[in-house]
Design an enzyme around this catalytic site. Structure first.
Site, PDB file in Angstrom:
ATOM      1  N   ASP A   1       1.456  54.201 -45.559  1.00 32.40           N
ATOM      2  CA  ASP A   1       0.178  54.029 -46.237  1.00 32.40           C
ATOM      3  C   ASP A   1      -0.632  52.963 -45.506  1.00 32.40           C
ATOM      4  OD1 ASP A   1       1.216  51.565 -47.050  1.00 32.40           O
ATOM      5  OD2 ASP A   1       1.574  52.175 -49.111  1.00 32.40           O
TER       6      ASP A   1
ATOM      7  N   HIS B   1       2.078  49.800 -45.271  1.00 40.80           N
ATOM      8  CA  HIS B   1       3.533  49.885 -45.198  1.00 40.80           C
ATOM      9  C   HIS B   1       4.003  50.939 -44.194  1.00 40.80           C
ATOM     10  CE1 HIS B   1       2.536  48.375 -49.293  1.00 40.80           C
ATOM     11  NE2 HIS B   1       3.449  47.483 -48.957  1.00 40.80           N
TER      12      HIS B   1
ATOM     13  N   SER C   1       6.425  43.559 -51.084  1.00 43.82           N
ATOM     14  CA  SER C   1       6.506  45.021 -51.135  1.00 43.82           C
ATOM     15  C   SER C   1       7.282  45.622 -49.969  1.00 43.82           C
ATOM     16  CB  SER C   1       5.100  45.631 -51.180  1.00 43.82           C
ATOM     17  OG  SER C   1       4.346  45.245 -50.048  1.00 43.82           O
TER      18      SER C   1
END
Length: 399
Positions: A361, A364, A71
């Site tokens: 978040d 990240h 991600s």
């Protein structure tokens, strides 16, 4: 003997890291961008204000940029998969060039977006989002998938993802398609002169080791687990070398012991990072760097570099004011202590200004952090991260 050499290298890297001094640099600005289209990256005139030496070149420096990872660099792969690990809704992408969610786990751009601009290339599209036309793949493809790990099953509790070995297979299939379309020598020239960017491994801790999946903690001490992961990555790079990949960037792991999720889970006070988690990440990075150095000597005509994300990230955390950050522990978007209990689900959960936050978040970083990390990968603008050279030197290198 190999273990002794590894330990000696470990000590040498520790000494080098301790003696290295970060260079100062002004805060990296991030302004919303208007008028951009979703198809290609904006021209330099409407990009976020870059440092003077980061203006994109007029002609590409390499034929293409290929991306393998999780991600941290997923540009939309998981939009096509049945998974909870998706970033296809606002507020993800709110500060991106289109102000729309793209599948990037960030408020704006991810590191490979900035790297692409440095190389004079368009943003790299997701492999799963392509129609199969070779013409659309010539400037590169992004195979990265959120929740993917080095271990095949890492992150599987979230649903579908494309693991490291599957991404390698997709890349190999792409190379074979190039050979059929343009001929073997042209395909070799394209792949050998392009850059491969690898950023994977953190989910093997988040979704596997730290969760003690398959009783792994009783089977592997952290050192052994780290060596297993690093050796797997090394072998995959050897496999890619066999299809003429020569210029490789291997990213280390970030300090997830400082991530809002673990600050919340471990109920830490005063925002102190969870050392036991960061120590495992440090070990992996040291082992990975050592193995990359050995691999570079083993594979002739290759240019493989290791970039220590932990080192670059800790420099931002320790010198946050110099970089312009006001919030270093809480996520911009989330819920609970440090906004790390629940992931970012709606615009109402997000702060108004992400550029002064380190974390977007629970896991990240923000676009601002990604820009700084990309600068460091390119030429060490803010602090040295890459060994034995920066990406700029790799691109300039000849066989």
């Amino acid at each position: 003997m190999a273990t002794i050499n590894l330990l000696l290298s470990f000590l040498c890297i520790l000494t080098t890291t301790a003696l290295s001094q970060p260079t100062s640099a002004p805060p990296y600005s991030q302004e919303p961008i208007d008028g951009a289209t979703p198809i290609s990256p904006p021209p330099p005139s409407i990009s976020p204000t870059p440092p003077p030496d980061s203006i994109p070149p007029k002609t590409p420096l390499v034929p293409a940029l290929f991306v393998i990872g999780d991600s941290s660099v997923d540009s939309g792969t998981n939009n096509f998969l049945g998974t909870l690990a998706r970033a296809d809704r606002l507020p993800y992408g709110r500060d991106f060039d289109t102000h729309e969610p793209t599948g990037r786990f960030c408020n704006g751009r991810i590191p490979v977006d900035y790297i692409a601009l440095r190389l004079g290339l368009p943003f790299v599209p997701s492999f799963l989002g392509q129609t199969g036309r070779v013409e659309d793949m010539l400037h590169g493809l992004n195979f990265a998938s959120a929740a993917a790990g080095i271990i095949f099953t890492s992150g599987s509790e979230l649903g579908q993802h494309v693991s490291l070995s599957q991404q390698i297979q997709q890349f190999t299939d792409t190379y074979e398609q190039f050979v059929l379309s343009m001929g073997q020598q042209a395909a070799i020239n394209l792949i050998s002169n392009s850059v491969l960017y690898i950023s994977i491994g953190i989910n093997d801790y988040i979704h596997y080791y730290l969760r003690n999946e398959s009783n792994v903690q009783n089977l592997y001490f952290p050192w052994s687990f780290n060596r297993f992961l690093a050796s797997t990555v090394t072998q995959e790079i050897k496999n890619l070398y066999s299809i003429n990949v020569r210029k490789v960037v291997v990213m280390g792991l970030p300090p997830i012991g400082c991530a809002p999720h673990y600050l919340c889970e471990y109920k830490v006070k005063d925002g102190q990072c969870v050392e036991e988690i960061n120590n495992m990440v440090l070990e992996f990075n040291f082992i990975m760097r050592y193995m990359i150095e050995e691999l570079s000597e083993e594979l002739p005509y290759s240019h493989i570099i290791f970039c220590d994300v932990f080192q670059g990230s800790m420099d931002m955390l320790k010198n946050s004011e110099r970089y312009g950050f006001k919030v270093t522990t809480d996520a911009c978007c989330g819920l609970g202590d440090y906004k790390g209990f629940l992931m970012c689900l709606s615009p109402d959960m997000a702060c108004s200004n992400a550029s002064d936050h380190i974390w977007w978040d629970q896991f990240h970083p923000t676009d601002t952090v990604n820009a700084i990390l990309a600068d460091n990968v390119w030429n060490g603008l803010h602090t040295k991260m890459c060994y034995p050279m920066n990406l700029e030197d790799v691109v300039a290198s000849t066989y």
